[in-house]
Design an enzyme around this catalytic site. Structure first.
Site, short mmCIF file in Angstrom:
data_model
loop_
_atom_site.label_atom_id
_atom_site.label_comp_id
_atom_site.label_asym_id
_atom_site.label_seq_id
_atom_site.Cartn_x
_atom_site.Cartn_y
_atom_site.Cartn_z
N GLY A 91 18.68 -31.68 -14.89
CA GLY A 91 18.62 -30.27 -15.28
C GLY A 91 19.98 -29.64 -15.48
O GLY A 91 20.79 -29.62 -14.57
N SER A 92 20.26 -29.07 -16.66
CA SER A 92 21.60 -28.57 -16.92
C SER A 92 21.65 -27.88 -18.28
O SER A 92 20.62 -27.47 -18.82
CB SER A 92 22.60 -29.74 -16.88
#
Length: 230
Positions: free
Chosen positions: A187-188
């Site tokens: 997640g980013s």
């Protein structure tokens, strides 16, 4: 249509050890209580798909800037790029692509050219969808210069869950549009700084596909796209 290619998507080698760990834990937990094995098996499959590296159809038209990541275009706004990238001190259009934990996290070069700068910054791990993540979060910034001197910036930003930025590129390397240059675990977000005067051809809320979705066209820099979610 080959269904095997749809189900058995290739996995990036960075994910092998994580899948092995998830699989081993599943077996151990299954020895303690069988339902735990199936929970672990599901998480192992998720980990495999997190590190998937599907084949992409890269546009070959000269002058295109493509998305470096799979995800949702979360922000389109003007911002001053990090000074160390050598992109100047004037605000440039910044397009942000937010990746959730179900997106493919392999990052691809938005443009062909030479990587002139790579700058890593330690930082926080706030929600990557927020604007302040570009300044406060841990990040790895690259600038890419095309043969004609045009430069763009691309920034890997760690998020609330992501705690590991991986970059395979080095300063001085040459890259082709759509080629894999790194990934971020769990997640980013990716930011793309467009050259001065170049307008984006994506809008907030649009789904982007790494290596395929056109972010901007240097041969038609004033062409843009506006949209609204319905």
């Amino acid at each position: 249509m080959n269904m095997l290619k749809i189900v058995a998507v290739p996995m990036h080698k960075e994910g092998r050890k994580f899948v092995a760990i998830f699989a081993a834990l599943s077996v151990i937990l299954g020895l303690l209580w069988q339902p735990l094995f199936w929970i672990g098996a599901g998480l192992t499959v998720w980990c495999y798909y997190f590190f998937r590296n599907p084949v992409r159809m890269i546009p070959q038209q000269p002058g295109l800037i493509v998305s470096p990541a799979d995800g949702i275009v979360s922000l389109v706004q003007d911002a001053v790029p990090e000074e160390a990238l050598g992109l100047g001190s004037e605000p440039l259009t910044r397009v942000s692509v937010f990746m959730n934990v179900f997106n493919c996290h392999v990052n691809r070069a938005p443009m062909a050219g030479k990587i002139t700068h790579i700058v890593y910054r330690h930082g926080k791990f706030v929600n990557a969808s927020l604007d302040k993540a570009s300044i406060h979060n841990e990040r790895n910034s690259l600038s890419i210069e095309a043969p004609d001197g045009t430069r763009i910036g691309v920034v890997q930003i760690a998020g609330l869950v992501a705690r590991r930025i991986v970059c395979f590129a080095k300063e001085g390397d040459s890259t082709e549009v759509g080629h894999v240059f790194g990934l971020i675990r769990f997640g980013s977000r990716l930011d793309i700084y467009l050259p001065k005067g170049v307008l984006p051809q994506v809008c907030v809320g649009q789904t982007a596909v790494a290596g395929e979705t056109i972010i901007a066209d240097l041969t038609d820099p004033t062409r843009t796209r506006e949209g609204i979610a319905v």
